[in-house]
Design a protein around this motif. Structure first.
Motif, short mmCIF file in Angstrom:
data_model
loop_
_atom_site.label_atom_id
_atom_site.label_comp_id
_atom_site.label_asym_id
_atom_site.label_seq_id
_atom_site.Cartn_x
_atom_site.Cartn_y
_atom_site.Cartn_z
N ALA A 55 0.83 -1.21 0.00
CA ALA A 55 0.00 0.00 0.00
C ALA A 55 0.87 1.25 0.00
O ALA A 55 0.57 2.23 -0.71
CB ALA A 55 -0.93 -0.01 1.21
N LEU A 56 1.94 1.25 0.78
CA LEU A 56 2.87 2.39 0.80
C LEU A 56 3.57 2.55 -0.54
O LEU A 56 3.79 3.67 -1.02
CB LEU A 56 3.91 2.21 1.91
N LEU A 57 3.91 1.42 -1.16
CA LEU A 57 4.58 1.46 -2.47
C LEU A 57 3.66 2.08 -3.51
O LEU A 57 4.10 2.88 -4.35
CB LEU A 57 4.98 0.04 -2.87
N GLN A 58 2.39 1.74 -3.46
CA GLN A 58 1.43 2.32 -4.40
C GLN A 58 1.26 3.82 -4.14
O GLN A 58 1.21 4.62 -5.07
CB GLN A 58 0.08 1.60 -4.25
N ALA A 59 1.20 4.20 -2.85
CA ALA A 59 1.05 5.62 -2.50
C ALA A 59 2.28 6.43 -2.91
O ALA A 59 2.17 7.63 -3.21
CB ALA A 59 0.82 5.75 -1.00
N SER A 60 3.45 5.79 -2.96
CA SER A 60 4.68 6.52 -3.30
C SER A 60 4.66 7.06 -4.73
O SER A 60 5.41 7.98 -5.05
CB SER A 60 5.90 5.61 -3.10
N LEU A 61 3.80 6.48 -5.58
CA LEU A 61 3.72 6.96 -6.97
C LEU A 61 3.20 8.39 -7.03
O LEU A 61 3.46 9.10 -8.01
CB LEU A 61 2.82 6.03 -7.79
N ALA A 62 2.47 8.80 -6.00
CA ALA A 62 1.91 10.15 -5.98
C ALA A 62 2.76 11.10 -5.15
O ALA A 62 2.34 12.24 -4.89
CB ALA A 62 0.49 10.11 -5.41
N MET A 63 3.94 10.65 -4.76
CA MET A 63 4.78 11.47 -3.88
C MET A 63 6.11 11.81 -4.54
O MET A 63 6.37 11.44 -5.70
CB MET A 63 5.01 10.73 -2.56
N ASP A 64 6.95 12.48 -3.80
CA ASP A 64 8.29 12.82 -4.27
C ASP A 64 9.05 11.54 -4.63
O ASP A 64 9.00 10.55 -3.90
CB ASP A 64 9.04 13.60 -3.17
N TRP A 65 9.77 11.56 -5.76
CA TRP A 65 10.49 10.37 -6.22
C TRP A 65 11.48 9.87 -5.19
O TRP A 65 11.76 8.66 -5.12
CB TRP A 65 11.22 10.66 -7.54
N ARG A 66 12.02 10.76 -4.37
CA ARG A 66 13.01 10.33 -3.38
C ARG A 66 12.42 9.40 -2.33
O ARG A 66 13.10 8.52 -1.80
CB ARG A 66 13.63 11.58 -2.71
N PHE A 67 11.13 9.61 -2.01
CA PHE A 67 10.50 8.74 -1.03
C PHE A 67 10.41 7.31 -1.57
O PHE A 67 10.69 6.35 -0.84
CB PHE A 67 9.10 9.23 -0.66
N ARG A 68 10.03 7.16 -2.83
CA ARG A 68 9.93 5.81 -3.41
C ARG A 68 11.28 5.11 -3.42
O ARG A 68 11.39 3.93 -3.09
CB ARG A 68 9.36 5.89 -4.82
#
Length: 388
Positions: A211-224
């Motif tokens: 779920a966090l991995l999917q949410a990371s697509l909408a966040m700053d690239w550094r978080f992913r």
């Protein structure tokens, strides 16, 4: 008689010009205080062989007044004064603390202030006892001492007391300028350190990670990038966020984890997965860099790595985007516990090398957790073995 303290450079003068003027100041190389005076028109200097500012000023006053136990002309030697807790902590702070990581240095300074507040700077460390030990524990639990002013857990108190024990143990192995040990023995050795009975150690589930991995697509690239690297290598976020491009070896498919960025100071290399290589390639496209350029640069300062607070804020935002209900202590470190639990069937030596743990005991006590599915699988395998 007059005395004054200069503000621009720490020094203290006592006496009158042309009569009994003396001055004390720190040696810029050693930090030990020097005393300076004039004799027959010559300027003479001698080391006081300590770093205690209050004691140095008192000696200057005594010499200027003519009542010093130690005369500047060397006629008699002063008896060394007993070591104080304040002086011991100052020496430790000058000689040991600078060798630690930035985070540990900050903690050392906070801990020193707490112990001098509770016991006093002039307290002789050799006289510390069980009563002092218990008094600190009560004060810390009640929130009467500490930067937050709030009660803390036994786990935090344990960390504080282990720091004090480390300082006292170090003093029993370190010698002064006369070749004598700073302390003959550790007066608190053997005392029981508070232990948290049921510490909360959250392990991130696979569903939560996805779920966090999917949410990371909408966040700053550094978080992913940080999320995937932390998940697939099992390393602390502090080490992940401080990676440099010079630590990445794409050809050998390895990452070097520098000792100064590791909590344990253990420098090592680990292989990486295809998923890590993919996000590293993404990071290369977003942030081309070579050498010591940060893998994850701070948004407002490309030459610096992202900070702890930003990484924590990103995690909180990702949890909200993923729709995960709030859960205390579910943060970056829960990925490290997941890594240890996912590899539970691997030899402990292999797991320790992959995750950068120094001892298997730490993994067993603090990181691995056998969930219900693993327990059920173990029983089924046992039953099949019996039936054969």
């Amino acid at each position: 008689m007059m005395a004054r303290t200069k503000r621009s450079r720490r020094s203290y003068s006592a006496g009158e010009w042309g009569r009994n003027r003396v001055r004390v100041f720190p040696d810029p190389k050693t930090g030990r205080y020097q005393i300076e005076w004039r004799e027959n028109g010559r300027r003479l200097t001698r080391s006081l062989k300590h770093r205690d500012w209050s004691r140095a000023k008192r000696q200057a006053d005594e010499v200027a007044a003519g009542f010093a136990v130690h005369e500047p002309n060397g006629q008699t030697e002063a008896e060394p004064e007993p070591l104080t807790l304040g002086t011991l902590l100052d020496i430790y702070g000058d000689e040991v603390t600078p060798t630690k990581s930035e985070r540990s240095r900050r903690y050392d300074r906070v801990a020193m202030k707490m112990f001098t507040k509770v016991f006093g700077r002039q307290r002789k460390p050799a006289t510390l006892s069980q009563r002092d030990w218990d008094r600190f524990i009560r004060a810390r639990r009640a929130g009467k001492v500490g930067p937050s002013g709030s009660p803390v857990s036994d786990r935090t108190i344990e960390k504080d007391l282990r720091f004090l024990l480390a300082v006292l143990n170090w003093a029993t192995k370190s010698r002064d300028e006369e070749g004598k040990f700073l302390l003959d023995s550790n007066p608190l050795r053997g005392l029981k350190v508070p232990k948290e009975k049921n510490p909360t150690r959250v392990v991130l589930s696979q569903a939560e990670y996805e779920a966090l991995l999917q949410a990371s697509l909408a966040m700053d690239w550094r978080f992913r990038v940080a999320l995937v690297v932390a998940h697939d290598t099992g390393h602390r976020i502090g080490a992940v966020r401080q990676l440099r491009w010079s630590d990445i070896d794409v050809d050998r498919r390895t990452i070097r984890w520098r000792g100064e960025c590791e909590k344990t100071g253990y420098e090592h290399r680990t292989p990486v997965t295809a998923e890590v290589l993919a996000v590293l390639e993404e990071a290369r496209r977003r942030n081309p860099g070579i050498g010591d350029a940060p893998l994850l640069p701070a948004p407002k300062n490309p030459s610096a790595c992202i900070g702890r607070s930003l990484a924590r804020d990103w995690w909180d935002r990702a949890e909200a985007l993923a729709g995960l209900p709030p859960k205390r202590l579910r943060g970056w470190h829960s990925l490290r516990r997941k890594f240890a639990s996912d590899l539970m069937n691997q030899p402990l030596k292999v797991l320790c090398e992959l995750g950068g743990w120094k001892t298997a005991e730490t993994v067993l006590q603090c990181y691995q957790r056998a969930d219900e599915d693993r327990l059920r699988q173990a029983l089924e395998e046992r039953q099949r073995a019996i039936s054969r």
